[in-house]
Scaffold this active site. Structure first.
Site, short mmCIF file in Angstrom:
data_model
loop_
_atom_site.label_atom_id
_atom_site.label_comp_id
_atom_site.label_asym_id
_atom_site.label_seq_id
_atom_site.Cartn_x
_atom_site.Cartn_y
_atom_site.Cartn_z
NE ARG A 15 46.13 44.41 80.51
CZ ARG A 15 44.83 44.71 80.62
NH1 ARG A 15 44.09 44.80 79.54
NH2 ARG A 15 44.29 44.90 81.80
CD GLU A 46 39.51 50.34 89.03
OE1 GLU A 46 39.77 51.53 89.13
OE2 GLU A 46 40.32 49.50 88.57
#
Lengths: 173, 173
Positions: free
Chosen positions: B58, B95
């Site tokens: 992105r 994460e």
């Protein structure tokens, strides 16, 4: 300028017998990158396009600039498992294996006029699946646009009912 | 406009307990996409930047537009195995697991002034690894730029010696 001179050719990647056309060297070249984007923009600026669909991941680079310049939205088509919301899927065969592409089910509206952008068309599996995804959502593929086409691989066979535009070609692949 | 209103929040993706901030809805919104890109451009237009580094995938969307508008080259940092030429690598924890990023070894020149662009900074592992890659090539990280920051995840701890800019924040993550 001759955009092809800014593209690096890498024999034997990702598998033996393939000459990979590496467009990162074009993206890194300010003039070549600008000219590629400007050619797309000039072609579509008066076509009343609603959305640009870019293919994961190098299609994002050229597609995002085109969407920005046209003042319209950018829609990513991604490899399976990357989009977080509800998606529709299409599987396809590509030069080096199989893969599945996804698009968010609310990414396009019915009758949206769409340009699909990728850096390169080779065997055409990826663009074929992307055209199906866009049409499943009821949108209209106005044209598929590529910086580079490898015509010897006959990728257009997967999108015979679409208009296709490529800025330049490498023959003999 | 309030860019955050154009971002879709998806609870429980990709794992339970996480609220994923989905920027595809921002990219699809012509005004929000344009405004995000323009904020970056206004911030860096007089800073004599040499290259934009965008993070897979992105970060390519916002980074490519910024590079185009500044009239400079765009350099992708990619997940392992995606770049065809000689690379250097950095592994990191993120994460939801571990990963490795790569950059082409000739993508930047010594002393190049670089802005690194990604859509979002969460726990900061990805941007931390990217800063290391850029510096290994001898280039200078002028700033790390994000559309969205999740300050509760304290991603800045991985890039304490870098300037950081984020357009907007989601707190309470």
């Amino acid at each position: 300028m001759d955009l092809k001179k800014t593209i690096r050719s890498i024999p034997g990647w990702p598998i033996e017998g393939v000459i990979f056309r590496d467009l990162t060297t074009l993206m890194q070249d300010p003039e070549a990158f600008r000219e590629s984007c400007d050619i797309f923009y000039e072609r579509y600026k008066n076509k009343d396009i609603d959305k640009i669909v870019g293919i994961d991941a190098r299609g994002f680079v050229f597609g995002a600039v085109l969407a920005y310049k046209l003042g319209i939205g950018f829609v990513p088509v991604r490899k399976k498992g990357k989009l977080p919301y509800k998606t529709i899927q299409e599987s396809y065969s590509l030069e080096y294996g199989d893969d599945t592409l996804e698009i968010h089910e609310d990414a396009l509206e019915k009758d949206d006029k769409v340009i699909i952008v990728d850096d390169l068309i080779a065997t055409g599996g990826t663009i074929g699946a992307t055209v199906k995804l866009v049409r499943k959502l009821g949108a209209v593929v106005m044209e598929c646009a590529f910086v580079i086409e490898l015509p010897d691989l006959n990728g257009r066979q997967h999108i015979e009912d679409c208009d296709v535009f490529s800025i330049s070609e490498f023959e003999g692949d």
